[in-house]
Design a protein around this motif. Structure first.
Motif, PDB file in Angstrom:
ATOM      1  N   PHE A   2       3.702  -0.004  -0.266  1.00 33.12           N
ATOM      2  CA  PHE A   2       3.991   0.872  -1.406  1.00 33.12           C
ATOM      3  C   PHE A   2       4.509  -0.011  -2.529  1.00 33.12           C
ATOM      4  N   ARG A   3       3.818  -0.014  -3.653  1.00 28.17           N
ATOM      5  CA  ARG A   3       4.165  -0.910  -4.751  1.00 28.17           C
ATOM      6  C   ARG A   3       4.954  -0.188  -5.841  1.00 28.17           C
ATOM      7  N   LYS A   5       7.377  -0.960  -9.489  1.00 31.28           N
ATOM      8  CA  LYS A   5       7.171  -1.812 -10.658  1.00 31.28           C
ATOM      9  C   LYS A   5       7.752  -3.209 -10.482  1.00 31.28           C
ATOM     10  N   GLN A   6       8.878  -3.319  -9.777  1.00 29.32           N
ATOM     11  CA  GLN A   6       9.524  -4.625  -9.640  1.00 29.32           C
ATOM     12  C   GLN A   6       9.528  -5.166  -8.217  1.00 29.32           C
ATOM     13  N   PHE A   7       9.074  -4.398  -7.244  1.00 23.76           N
ATOM     14  CA  PHE A   7       9.058  -4.850  -5.851  1.00 23.76           C
ATOM     15  C   PHE A   7       8.049  -4.027  -5.071  1.00 23.76           C
ATOM     16  N   SER A   8       7.736  -4.497  -3.871  1.00 15.86           N
ATOM     17  CA  SER A   8       6.836  -3.776  -2.976  1.00 15.86           C
ATOM     18  C   SER A   8       7.539  -3.521  -1.657  1.00 15.86           C
ATOM     19  N   VAL A   9       7.119  -2.447  -0.972  1.00 16.42           N
ATOM     20  CA  VAL A   9       7.752  -2.067   0.285  1.00 16.42           C
ATOM     21  C   VAL A   9       6.688  -1.904   1.363  1.00 16.42           C
ATOM     22  N   ASP A  10       6.763  -2.781   2.365  1.00 16.49           N
ATOM     23  CA  ASP A  10       5.933  -2.650   3.557  1.00 16.49           C
ATOM     24  C   ASP A  10       6.577  -1.589   4.443  1.00 16.49           C
ATOM     25  N   GLY A  13       5.977  -0.029  11.012  1.00 16.20           N
ATOM     26  CA  GLY A  13       6.938   0.217  12.077  1.00 16.20           C
ATOM     27  C   GLY A  13       8.061   1.162  11.719  1.00 16.20           C
ATOM     28  N   CYS A  14       8.033   1.730  10.535  1.00 14.88           N
ATOM     29  CA  CYS A  14       9.105   2.640  10.110  1.00 14.88           C
ATOM     30  C   CYS A  14       8.659   4.083  10.277  1.00 14.88           C
ATOM     31  N   ALA A  15       9.414   4.840  11.062  1.00 16.77           N
ATOM     32  CA  ALA A  15       9.049   6.238  11.309  1.00 16.77           C
ATOM     33  C   ALA A  15       9.129   7.066  10.033  1.00 16.77           C
ATOM     34  N   MET A  16      10.160   6.816   9.236  1.00 20.58           N
ATOM     35  CA  MET A  16      10.337   7.571   8.005  1.00 20.58           C
ATOM     36  C   MET A  16       9.752   6.785   6.840  1.00 20.58           C
ATOM     37  N   LYS A  17       8.618   7.243   6.349  1.00 23.47           N
ATOM     38  CA  LYS A  17       7.958   6.572   5.240  1.00 23.47           C
ATOM     39  C   LYS A  17       8.660   6.911   3.926  1.00 23.47           C
ATOM     40  N   GLY A 229      11.374   3.770 -14.264  1.00 17.12           N
ATOM     41  CA  GLY A 229      11.665   2.348 -14.061  1.00 17.12           C
ATOM     42  C   GLY A 229      11.181   1.842 -12.726  1.00 17.12           C
ATOM     43  N   PHE A 230      10.706   2.736 -11.856  1.00 16.21           N
ATOM     44  CA  PHE A 230      10.341   2.360 -10.492  1.00 16.21           C
ATOM     45  C   PHE A 230       8.876   2.627 -10.147  1.00 16.21           C
ATOM     46  N   LEU A 231       8.405   3.844 -10.404  1.00 18.94           N
ATOM     47  CA  LEU A 231       7.071   4.238  -9.946  1.00 18.94           C
ATOM     48  C   LEU A 231       5.988   3.791 -10.924  1.00 18.94           C
ATOM     49  N   THR A 232       4.928   3.238 -10.394  1.00 22.19           N
ATOM     50  CA  THR A 232       3.847   2.717 -11.231  1.00 22.19           C
ATOM     51  C   THR A 232       3.031   3.815 -11.893  1.00 22.19           C
TER      52      THR A 232
END
Length: 234
Positions: A2-3, A5-10, A13-17, A229-232
């Protein structure tokens, strides 16, 4: 992946997306310039990352009891531009506070498991991430209270029925409700979540309302402003 604006999140293995609850808490929680922040149950690490982006001088600790989620969050921290200010602890919050009793925080946040006594999810990981036993919130509030600085604030996002329970528990631990933000999908809908802010000072509670959509798939200007400021997509 999940991308933002300033970082990405893999999310491996995480149950809660990544979901609306998490990004709203990450975008709204905290005021002023907190220097020491704790994220309880960090999952993918998204809330901690958002807070690191917002509060550029803050050091952020994040705890996560699920082993695989903790590995993923740690990698997300390491791959972010804020890696020098983020620390992951692969522990439950109770063990963390036992190990570090002297730590104090200006801001503590959590998007906690909240389906108390509900039907259990099929997957073990999802069950751990989404369900809380009767005593979970009692333990959470009681151990969080002494870890706050005198002006420190604990912010939680909860379903409305659970928030009523937590409000009562906070008083028993010497915390006072300072802000309550009701979250609505649409203007005329009943609230489905509340963001609560608790602190040691007994001040008048500020009540606010936050609406996500003007109509299906059309976000309100408030939502867009909070998350631009966060979501593309904004």
């Amino acid at each position: 992946m999940f991308r933002f604006k300033q970082f990405s999140v893999d999310q491996t293995g995480c149950a809660m997306k990544i979901n609306t609850d998490g990004v709203l808490l990450g975008a709204i929680a905290g005021e002023g310039e907190p220097l020491n922040i704790l994220d309880i149950g960090t999952g993918t690490g998204v809330i901690a990352l958002m807070l690191a982006q917002r509060f550029t001088d803050a050091k952020i600790d994040a705890v996560e009891i699920d082993e695989q989620a903790a590995i993923t969050a740690k990698n997300n921290f390491s791959n972010s531009p804020f890696k020098n200010r983020l620390t992951l602890y692969a522990n439950g919050f109770e063990q963390f506070f036992e190990d570090y009793p002297g730590k104090r925080y200006d801001l503590i946040v959590s998007n906690p498991p909240f389906y108390i006594n509900s039907l259990q999810s099929p997957g073990v990981k999802t069950n751990l991430a989404k369900h809380a036993a009767d005593g979970f919130f009692e333990k959470l509030i009681s151990v969080v209270a002494p870890q706050l600085t005198e002006q420190g604030i604990c912010w939680l996002i909860l379903p409305v029925d659970t928030s009523a329970l937590v409000k009562n528990l906070s008083l028993q631990s010497g915390l006072h409700l300072q802000k309550a933000i009701s979250i609505h999908s649409f203007k005329n809908d009943a609230a489905h979540r509340e963001i609560l802010a608790f602190g040691k000072n007994d001040t008048q509670t500020i009540a606010d309302k936050f609406v996500i959509y003007n109509e299906p798939k059309v976000y309100t200007e408030t939502y867009r402003e909070v998350l631009k400021g966060f979501l593309t997509i904004f």
